[in-house]
Motif scaffolding. Structure first.
Motif, PDB file in Angstrom:
ATOM      1  N   MET A   1       5.027   1.006  -5.553  1.00 30.26           N
ATOM      2  CA  MET A   1       5.761  -0.182  -5.135  1.00 30.26           C
ATOM      3  C   MET A   1       7.257   0.091  -5.033  1.00 30.26           C
ATOM      4  O   MET A   1       7.960  -0.541  -4.231  1.00 30.26           O
ATOM      5  CB  MET A   1       5.482  -1.333  -6.103  1.00 30.26           C
ATOM      6  CG  MET A   1       4.043  -1.840  -6.041  1.00 30.26           C
ATOM      7  SD  MET A   1       3.662  -3.097  -7.299  1.00 30.26           S
ATOM      8  CE  MET A   1       4.723  -4.441  -6.759  1.00 30.26           C
ATOM      9  N   ALA A   2       7.756   1.047  -5.818  1.00 27.00           N
ATOM     10  CA  ALA A   2       9.176   1.402  -5.748  1.00 27.00           C
ATOM     11  C   ALA A   2       9.539   2.003  -4.397  1.00 27.00           C
ATOM     12  O   ALA A   2      10.713   2.015  -4.007  1.00 27.00           O
ATOM     13  CB  ALA A   2       9.522   2.383  -6.869  1.00 27.00           C
ATOM     14  N   LEU A   3       8.525   2.475  -3.652  1.00 26.92           N
ATOM     15  CA  LEU A   3       8.763   3.029  -2.315  1.00 26.92           C
ATOM     16  C   LEU A   3       8.655   1.969  -1.222  1.00 26.92           C
ATOM     17  O   LEU A   3       8.732   2.291  -0.040  1.00 26.92           O
ATOM     18  CB  LEU A   3       7.757   4.152  -2.036  1.00 26.92           C
ATOM     19  CG  LEU A   3       7.886   5.405  -2.909  1.00 26.92           C
ATOM     20  CD1 LEU A   3       6.806   6.413  -2.534  1.00 26.92           C
ATOM     21  CD2 LEU A   3       9.266   6.032  -2.759  1.00 26.92           C
ATOM     22  N   GLY A   4       8.457   0.717  -1.631  1.00 30.81           N
ATOM     23  CA  GLY A   4       8.399  -0.363  -0.652  1.00 30.81           C
ATOM     24  C   GLY A   4       7.004  -0.861  -0.334  1.00 30.81           C
ATOM     25  O   GLY A   4       6.841  -1.720   0.538  1.00 30.81           O
ATOM     26  N   ILE A   5       5.986  -0.335  -1.022  1.00 26.13           N
ATOM     27  CA  ILE A   5       4.622  -0.824  -0.806  1.00 26.13           C
ATOM     28  C   ILE A   5       4.482  -2.189  -1.475  1.00 26.13           C
ATOM     29  O   ILE A   5       4.810  -2.347  -2.657  1.00 26.13           O
ATOM     30  CB  ILE A   5       3.580   0.150  -1.388  1.00 26.13           C
ATOM     31  CG1 ILE A   5       3.750   1.544  -0.772  1.00 26.13           C
ATOM     32  CG2 ILE A   5       2.172  -0.378  -1.150  1.00 26.13           C
ATOM     33  CD1 ILE A   5       3.531   1.611   0.710  1.00 26.13           C
TER      34      ILE A   5
ATOM     35  N   ILE B   1      -1.931  -3.134  -2.586  1.00 27.82           N
ATOM     36  CA  ILE B   1      -2.560  -2.285  -3.602  1.00 27.82           C
ATOM     37  C   ILE B   1      -3.754  -3.059  -4.153  1.00 27.82           C
ATOM     38  O   ILE B   1      -3.593  -4.124  -4.748  1.00 27.82           O
ATOM     39  CB  ILE B   1      -1.582  -1.932  -4.740  1.00 27.82           C
ATOM     40  CG1 ILE B   1      -0.339  -1.232  -4.180  1.00 27.82           C
ATOM     41  CG2 ILE B   1      -2.271  -1.051  -5.772  1.00 27.82           C
ATOM     42  CD1 ILE B   1       0.734  -0.980  -5.220  1.00 27.82           C
ATOM     43  N   GLN B   2      -4.934  -2.535  -3.939  1.00 30.09           N
ATOM     44  CA  GLN B   2      -6.156  -3.245  -4.331  1.00 30.09           C
ATOM     45  C   GLN B   2      -7.037  -2.348  -5.194  1.00 30.09           C
ATOM     46  O   GLN B   2      -7.320  -1.205  -4.831  1.00 30.09           O
ATOM     47  CB  GLN B   2      -6.936  -3.681  -3.089  1.00 30.09           C
ATOM     48  CG  GLN B   2      -8.197  -4.477  -3.400  1.00 30.09           C
ATOM     49  CD  GLN B   2      -8.945  -4.862  -2.143  1.00 30.09           C
ATOM     50  OE1 GLN B   2      -9.194  -4.031  -1.281  1.00 30.09           O
ATOM     51  NE2 GLN B   2      -9.300  -6.134  -2.030  1.00 30.09           N
ATOM     52  N   THR B   3      -7.453  -2.871  -6.335  1.00 29.82           N
ATOM     53  CA  THR B   3      -8.383  -2.127  -7.187  1.00 29.82           C
ATOM     54  C   THR B   3      -9.711  -1.967  -6.458  1.00 29.82           C
ATOM     55  O   THR B   3     -10.294  -2.947  -5.988  1.00 29.82           O
ATOM     56  CB  THR B   3      -8.607  -2.861  -8.519  1.00 29.82           C
ATOM     57  OG1 THR B   3      -7.355  -2.982  -9.206  1.00 29.82           O
ATOM     58  CG2 THR B   3      -9.587  -2.099  -9.396  1.00 29.82           C
ATOM     59  N   SER B   4     -10.170  -0.730  -6.348  1.00 28.26           N
ATOM     60  CA  SER B   4     -11.421  -0.470  -5.631  1.00 28.26           C
ATOM     61  C   SER B   4     -12.580  -0.162  -6.568  1.00 28.26           C
ATOM     62  O   SER B   4     -13.735  -0.414  -6.233  1.00 28.26           O
ATOM     63  CB  SER B   4     -11.233   0.685  -4.642  1.00 28.26           C
ATOM     64  OG  SER B   4     -10.749   1.842  -5.305  1.00 28.26           O
ATOM     65  N   SER B   5     -12.281   0.389  -7.760  1.00 34.71           N
ATOM     66  CA  SER B   5     -13.363   0.633  -8.717  1.00 34.71           C
ATOM     67  C   SER B   5     -12.795   0.873 -10.107  1.00 34.71           C
ATOM     68  O   SER B   5     -11.693   1.412 -10.263  1.00 34.71           O
ATOM     69  CB  SER B   5     -14.220   1.832  -8.290  1.00 34.71           C
ATOM     70  OG  SER B   5     -13.482   3.038  -8.380  1.00 34.71           O
ATOM     71  N   ILE B   6     -13.557   0.447 -11.115  1.00 38.99           N
ATOM     72  CA  ILE B   6     -13.256   0.715 -12.520  1.00 38.99           C
ATOM     73  C   ILE B   6     -14.543   1.230 -13.153  1.00 38.99           C
ATOM     74  O   ILE B   6     -15.582   0.569 -13.076  1.00 38.99           O
ATOM     75  CB  ILE B   6     -12.768  -0.549 -13.257  1.00 38.99           C
ATOM     76  CG1 ILE B   6     -11.441  -1.039 -12.660  1.00 38.99           C
ATOM     77  CG2 ILE B   6     -12.609  -0.275 -14.744  1.00 38.99           C
ATOM     78  CD1 ILE B   6     -10.925  -2.319 -13.298  1.00 38.99           C
ATOM     79  N   ASN B   7     -14.477   2.415 -13.743  1.00 38.82           N
ATOM     80  CA  ASN B   7     -15.687   3.044 -14.272  1.00 38.82           C
ATOM     81  C   ASN B   7     -15.462   3.546 -15.697  1.00 38.82           C
ATOM     82  O   ASN B   7     -14.358   3.967 -16.058  1.00 38.82           O
ATOM     83  CB  ASN B   7     -16.102   4.230 -13.389  1.00 38.82           C
ATOM     84  CG  ASN B   7     -16.342   3.819 -11.946  1.00 38.82           C
ATOM     85  OD1 ASN B   7     -17.251   3.058 -11.662  1.00 38.82           O
ATOM     86  ND2 ASN B   7     -15.516   4.310 -11.039  1.00 38.82           N
TER      87      ASN B   7
END
Length: 238
Positions: free
Chosen positions: A84-88, A93-99
Motif C-alpha cells: 500500500m505504501a507504493l500506492g496500491i 488487496i484481497q485475501t485469497s486463502s488461509i491455510n
C-alpha cells in the motif's frame, strides 16, 4: 328423394377431395426443410495489458498451531502495508486463502514417524496492480516485507469492450466470406442471416515469475493480450 340425397352426398365428397388435393402441395412446401448455409467465423484483436494480478503471501511453521497462525497474520499485515505504501489501494488487496495444516516428522533413513509434529500456516492475497509498470516494484517490496510465497502473476485488460467489438466485426466478415465461397461453389445465392451464436475468449493470461532484477525490482514483461470471438451464423440461400 333418395337420388337427390345421393347426388348431394357425392358432391360434398367430391368437394372434400378437391380441397385435399389443393392443400397437399402447400402443406408439403411448409414441411420442406429450410435452405440454409451455416458457417463459423473467427476474429481476433490484440491490445496491451493495463492491469496485473499478483498472487503472493506468507507461510510459517511452528510447533504450536496458534503461534504459526499468529505469525502469518503479523507477516501478511507487514506485506500489505509495504504494498500500500507504493500506492496500491486497500480495496485492491484481497485475501485469497488461509491455510493451516499439520506436518509429521519422519526418519529419513527408515521412513518411520519420529513422533515430532509441527504446524504450517499460510495466508495468501491477490494484489491488483493497476499500473503494470509498477509490478516489479510491488514484488520487490512484498518480498522485503516478508512475503515468502509467490504463486504467479497474470495480466489483463480492465475493459476489453473495444477489443471485443473489433474482434466481432472481424468474425462477421470472416463468416460472410466463408458463406459466400460455399454458396458460389454450390451455385446458390446467399441471402440474409437468420441466426447467430457468439463465443468470446481471452483478455487475461497467466505468466510465470521471472528472476529478481538487479536494483530495479522483479523483471516482468506484460506482452500482448488477444480477445477472440467466434460467431456461428446461419444464412438463408436461394
Amino acid at each position: 328423394m333418395n337420388r337427390n340425397v345421393t347426388r348431394t352426398g357425392s358432391l360434398a365428397l367430391l368437394l372434400i377431395i378437391v380441397a385435399l388435393v389443393t392443400t397437399l402441395p402447400a402443406a408439403a412446401q411448409d414441411d420442406a426443410p429450410a435452405r440454409t448455409i451455416t458457417v463459423s467465423g473467427y476474429g481476433q484483436e490484440s491490445g496491451t495489458p493495463d492491469v496485473a494480478y499478483l498472487y503472493l503471501g506468507v507461510d510459517s511453521t511452528n510447533e504450536n498451531p496458534t503461534e504459526a497462525f499468529n505469525q502469518v497474520n503479523t507477516m501478511i499485515e507487514a506485506v500489505n502495508a509495504a504494498v500500500m505504501a507504493l500506492g496500491i489501494a486497500g480495496d485492491d488487496i484481497q485475501t485469497s486463502s488461509i491455510n493451516l495444516w499439520v506436518q509429521d516428522s519422519f526418519d529419513p533413513a527408515t521412513g518411520s514417524p519420529t513422533g515430532g509434529r509441527t504446524y504450517r500456516a499460510q495466508n495468501m492475497v491477490t494484489v491488483t496492480v493497476r499500473d503494470v509498470n509498477a509490478v516489479g516494484d510491488v514484488i520487490t517490496a512484498a518480498i522485503a516485507a516478508g512475503a515468502n510465497s509467490i504463486n504467479g502473476l497474470s495480466f489483463g485488460i480492465a475493459d476489453p469492450t473495444a477489443l471485443a467489438q473489433a474482434a466481432r466485426l472481424n468474425a462477421i466478415a470472416d463468416a460472410r466470406a466463408r458463406a459466400e465461397q460455399i454458396a458460389a461453389a454450390l451455385g446458390v445465392t446467399l441471402d440474409e442471416p437468420i441466426s447467430a451464436d457468439e463465443s468470446i475468449s481471452g483478455g487475461a493470461v497467466s505468466q510465470p515469475m521471472y528472476a529478481m532484477g538487479m536494483g530495479g525490482g522483479a523483471a516482468v514483461s506484460e506482452g500482448q493480450l488477444a480477445v477472440s470471438v467466434q460467431l456461428t451464423i446461419t444464412y438463408a440461400i436461394q
